[in-house]
Design an enzyme around this catalytic site. Structure first.
Site, PDB file in Angstrom:
ATOM      1  N   TRP A 112      39.023  19.589  72.299  1.00 37.46           N
ATOM      2  CA  TRP A 112      38.236  19.418  73.474  1.00 37.46           C
ATOM      3  C   TRP A 112      37.159  18.710  73.155  1.00 37.46           C
ATOM      4  CZ3 TRP A 112      34.053  23.328  74.677  1.00 37.46           C
ATOM      5  CH2 TRP A 112      33.478  23.040  76.341  1.00 37.46           C
ATOM      6  N   ASP A 157      37.936  29.749  69.381  1.00 33.75           N
ATOM      7  CA  ASP A 157      37.423  29.302  70.736  1.00 33.75           C
ATOM      8  C   ASP A 157      38.624  30.010  71.508  1.00 33.75           C
ATOM      9  OD1 ASP A 157      36.133  28.700  72.696  1.00 33.75           O
ATOM     10  OD2 ASP A 157      36.522  26.571  72.565  1.00 33.75           O
ATOM     11  N   LYS A 192      37.952  31.020  83.339  1.00 32.86           N
ATOM     12  CA  LYS A 192      39.006  30.646  83.606  1.00 32.86           C
ATOM     13  C   LYS A 192      39.921  32.127  84.344  1.00 32.86           C
ATOM     14  CE  LYS A 192      37.896  27.387  81.210  1.00 32.86           C
ATOM     15  NZ  LYS A 192      37.349  25.910  81.430  1.00 32.86           N
TER      16      LYS A 192
END
Ligand code: LMR
Length: 396
Positions: free
Chosen positions: A131, A212, A247
């Site tokens: 990311w 993460d 999310k």
């Protein structure tokens, strides 16, 4: 005074939200930002979250005192149990320091600042690719960020042996950023056996894992997706976990996350918690309340069952879209279809070139991230034929 300021070119992911919104073409499709959209292409309000909102609204308005620097206590406990499990020995022994954070990014940055202070000679290693914001967040804390192999550019397969080989060469106390599930951007996840091999290397070389976790529940399931975290704890590692509820609660705007530091003893966890609080105080003093209240009301009540069902439904929809797109691309004679089928979670790394991504955007109104990352959760059955035909068009 400010004439020497440089232009900000914008963020490769977040800037796309506005560009997409400004696009007036009715056929446009947003497969860029990592956000779950429902079968109608809308951002959902989860029923469990709506019920929690209602409970809050029915109660008399509560005074709004500062939360503690570490955040909402019950929320922190519920988040720990979700991530580490009810059976966690480290939890039972008080060896996990957890704070509430401003989403996953806030957790990463707070963790990075904490590590920078206490391991100033360490380097950070992230997967190639990762990311984009991982690089910026750790560099922002002053770290030099290197990469370990993860995805072979030519074959688009996992480069597991090369990954393990590189990790084995890192100096003691190097910080290794890992994605426990739904790897962002590739969608290539490690098997459980591969995780165990990684954990062995982390332990042998005394590396600091920074896990993460932004997509728990979107890969294989709520429990399966935290296999790596649970096994690291069982193996007795000291490590960090950044976590996002954006999310799996569809609460992007509330900025709800946690940062945990798993320690080898309860007194060390107390010290770590103190240092995390000091870091928070230097940045924003204490976190906001509303999102944490909602997550706590859900996880701490019978609404948790409803929420689990809703997470399962989101995962099932993403997997169905993945399979349908894969099928359509295979039928169009594109090997990309088979690759997409093997990925997990929200994303697939398409290995489309930047020029192809831009053609998709300009000619068809289909938005992917410039690096070729495609978010399956933005796809609907209605748009499937349009999207697969457009991808075939730019590849040929
Ligand atoms: C993403 O990867 O698209 C999301 O995590 C949103 C973000 O902040 O980049």
């Amino acid at each position: 005074m400010f004439e020497h300021l440089a232009e900000y070119p914008g963020d490769p992911i977040l800037s796309l939200i506005k560009t997409y919104q400004d696009d007036t073409r009715p056929e446009k499709v947003n497969l860029g930002v990592g956000v779950y959209l429902d079968a109608q292409g809308r951002l959902p309000v989860l029923q469990a979250v709506a019920a929690a909102e209602q409970q809050l609204r029915k109660a008399a308005p509560a005074p709004s005192m500062y939360l503690p620097m570490a955040g909402h206590d019950a929320y922190r406990l519920n988040a720990q149990r979700l991530q580490f499990g009810d059976q966690s020995q480290a939890l039972a022994e008080g060896r996990i320091a957890t704070i509430q954070t401003l989403g996953g990014s806030g957790a990463l940055r707070t963790g990075a600042d904490f590590l920078r202070q206490w391991f100033p000679d360490s380097g950070v290693w992230v997967s190639d690719p990762t990311w984009d914001n991982h690089l910026a967040l750790f560099a922002g804390s002053g770290f030099t960020v290197g990469t370990y192999p993860y995805c072979r550019p030519a074959s688009a397969e996992l480069a597991f042996e090369a990954m393990l080989g590189t990790l084995s060469t890192l100096p003691r106390h190097s910080i290794v950023l890992l994605h426990p599930c739904c790897h962002n951007p590739t969608g290539l996840d490690l098997t459980n056996a591969q995780w165990l091999a990684v954990i062995q290397v982390l332990a042998e070389h005394e590396l600091i894992a920074f896990v993460d976790c932004a997509y728990q529940g979107f890969g294989e399931g709520l429990e399966a997706d935290v296999f790596a975290i649970r096994e690291m704890e069982r193996a007795g590692l000291s490590f960090l976990v950044s976590y996002s509820f954006s999310k799996n609660f569809s609460l992007y705007g509330e900025r709800v996350g946690t940062l945990s530091v798993v320690c080898s003893s309860a007194p060390l966890a107390t010290k770590a918690l103190g240092q995390l609080q000091a870091t928070v105080r230097r940045h924003y003093s204490s976190p906001p309340q509303h999102g944490a209240l909602l997550v706590d009301l859900v996880l701490g009540s019978e609404l948790a069952d409803l929420w689990r069902t809703e997470v399962d439904a989101m995962r099932t929809r993403i997997a169905a879209m993945r399979e349908l797109l894969a099928q359509a691309l295979v039928e169009a004679g594109l090997p990309l279809g088979e690759r997409i089928r093997r990925h997990r979670g929200l994303f697939s790394y398409t290995h489309l070139t930047r020029a192809q991504v831009l053609r998709l955007r300009q000619d068809h109104g289909i938005y992917l991230v410039d690096n070729g990352r495609l978010c399956l959760a933005g796809l609907t059955e209605e748009k499937l034929a349009y999207v697969s035909a457009a991808i075939a068009d730019v590849i040929r």
